[in-house]
Design an enzyme around this catalytic site. Structure first.
Site, mmCIF file in Angstrom:
data_model
loop_
_atom_site.group_PDB
_atom_site.id
_atom_site.type_symbol
_atom_site.label_atom_id
_atom_site.label_comp_id
_atom_site.label_asym_id
_atom_site.label_seq_id
_atom_site.Cartn_x
_atom_site.Cartn_y
_atom_site.Cartn_z
ATOM 1 N N GLY A 1 0.803 -1.220 0.000
ATOM 2 C CA GLY A 1 0.000 0.000 0.000
ATOM 3 C C GLY A 1 0.831 1.263 0.000
ATOM 4 O O GLY A 1 0.442 2.269 0.603
ATOM 5 N N GLY B 1 -0.301 8.040 0.755
ATOM 6 C CA GLY B 1 -0.585 8.104 2.189
ATOM 7 C C GLY B 1 0.551 7.684 3.102
ATOM 8 O O GLY B 1 1.719 8.033 2.903
ATOM 9 N N ASP C 1 -1.879 -7.295 -5.743
ATOM 10 C CA ASP C 1 -3.074 -7.428 -4.922
ATOM 11 C C ASP C 1 -2.719 -8.436 -3.833
ATOM 12 O O ASP C 1 -2.538 -9.625 -4.119
ATOM 13 C CB ASP C 1 -4.247 -7.939 -5.767
ATOM 14 C CG ASP C 1 -5.559 -7.991 -4.995
ATOM 15 O OD1 ASP C 1 -5.516 -8.045 -3.747
ATOM 16 O OD2 ASP C 1 -6.627 -8.003 -5.634
ATOM 17 N N TYR D 1 -14.737 -4.341 10.831
ATOM 18 C CA TYR D 1 -13.480 -3.605 10.666
ATOM 19 C C TYR D 1 -12.542 -3.872 11.838
ATOM 20 O O TYR D 1 -11.337 -4.099 11.648
ATOM 21 C CB TYR D 1 -13.759 -2.110 10.547
ATOM 22 C CG TYR D 1 -12.506 -1.258 10.502
ATOM 23 C CD1 TYR D 1 -11.582 -1.398 9.469
ATOM 24 C CD2 TYR D 1 -12.242 -0.323 11.506
ATOM 25 C CE1 TYR D 1 -10.422 -0.624 9.438
ATOM 26 C CE2 TYR D 1 -11.094 0.456 11.476
ATOM 27 C CZ TYR D 1 -10.180 0.298 10.445
ATOM 28 O OH TYR D 1 -9.041 1.056 10.421
#
Length: 278
Positions: free
Chosen positions: A12, A16, A69, A167
């Site tokens: 990722g 960010g 992925d 979550y």
């Protein structure tokens, strides 16, 4: 100790927090494997693996952008192999990729439940498993290997589950990897820790959540600087593994108490608190 010449596999990392950690390591001259899904520009989520690679190189590091992925085992194994072929090994794994849906049970479709658990808990476990042989080699060579999971401290209190059980389960799955792998990998000389923010962090993903004021957040760089302290700590010292660090507490322990530069809005002291910090 610094990260010069070390190879970091960061999931990722196209934007960010992951990208901020990559840039901080690149400033030392590190090699960064950018393992993320976004290869084409998205107007809603700025940043791709290629734009991230450009930022890493501009910061002083080497970059290997890989479209991955982390739900797919073959893709992760292939990425690890390519990282080894390019840089000769892997010294640090940062499990940063994550999926979020702040919905209650009635409003969480099973497709969304599966996505969060596949990326957060399973993805962290898979990437750790895939990198483990290289991390062992790094340890044997005295290169101070680390696994860092961007996940919260484990707090088994109902108020952290009730509003978004799915979550919480997915993020705590990452933290349970920290708890288990720290003990499992200690004999190999591999440190495993978690890092989590005390306040909300201004990221593109957070911007997509309705009603969030990014001006009341801190910048991703606070986590990048905290992560750097973890990743440069000596893995031979037992106290440097199995920790659930909070960003500002860790920085303060290293004498960094002036955090004003991390505020999105200069001078702001009223931040949105993040989840899971009692």
């Amino acid at each position: 100790m610094d990260l010069k010449g070390k190879t970091l596999f960061i999931t990722g990392a196209s934007r960010g927090i992951g990208l901020a950690i990559a840039r901080r390591a690149a400033a030392d001259g590190a090699n960064i494997v950018i393992a993320a899904k976004t290869s084409e520009p998205n107007p809603k989520l700025p940043g791709t693996i290629y734009s991230a690679a450009e930022e890493v190189r501009a910061a002083g590091g080497q970059a290997l952008p890989l479209q991955v992925d982390i739900r797919e085992e073959e893709a992760v194994l292939a990425a690890v192999q390519q990282a080894v072929m390019t840089f000769g090994g892997i010294d640090i794994l940062v499990n940063n990729a994550s999926a979020i849906s702040l919905t209650d049970t009635e409003h969480t479709p099973m497709k969304r439940y599966d996505l969060m658990n596949q990326i957060n808990a399973r993805g962290t476990y898979l990437c750790t498993q895939a990198c483990l042989p290289e991390l062992k080699k790094s340890a044997a060579a005295g290169r101070n290997p680390h696994v860092l999971n961007m996940s919260p401290p484990l707090s088994m209190k109902a108020h952290w589950f009730a509003p978004h059980t799915a979550y919480t389960m997915a993020k705590y799955g990452m933290s349970m990897c920290t708890l288990g792998h720290a003990g499992e990998f200690r004999p190999f000389g591999i440190a495993v820790n978690s890092l989590w923010p005390r306040t909300a962090i201004a990221t593109a993903a957070l911007q997509m959540i309705p009603g969030v004021d990014l001006g009341a957040c801190r910048k991703p760089e606070i986590l990048a600087d905290a992560a750097y302290l973890i990743l440069t700590s000596d893995t031979r010292d037992a106290k440097n593994s199995g920790n659930f660090h909070i960003d500002d507490t860790l920085l303060a322990a290293h004498g960094q108490t002036d955090l004003d530069r991390y505020a999105v809005t200069p001078g702001n002291r009223k931040f949105i608190p993040d989840f899971f910090v009692d």
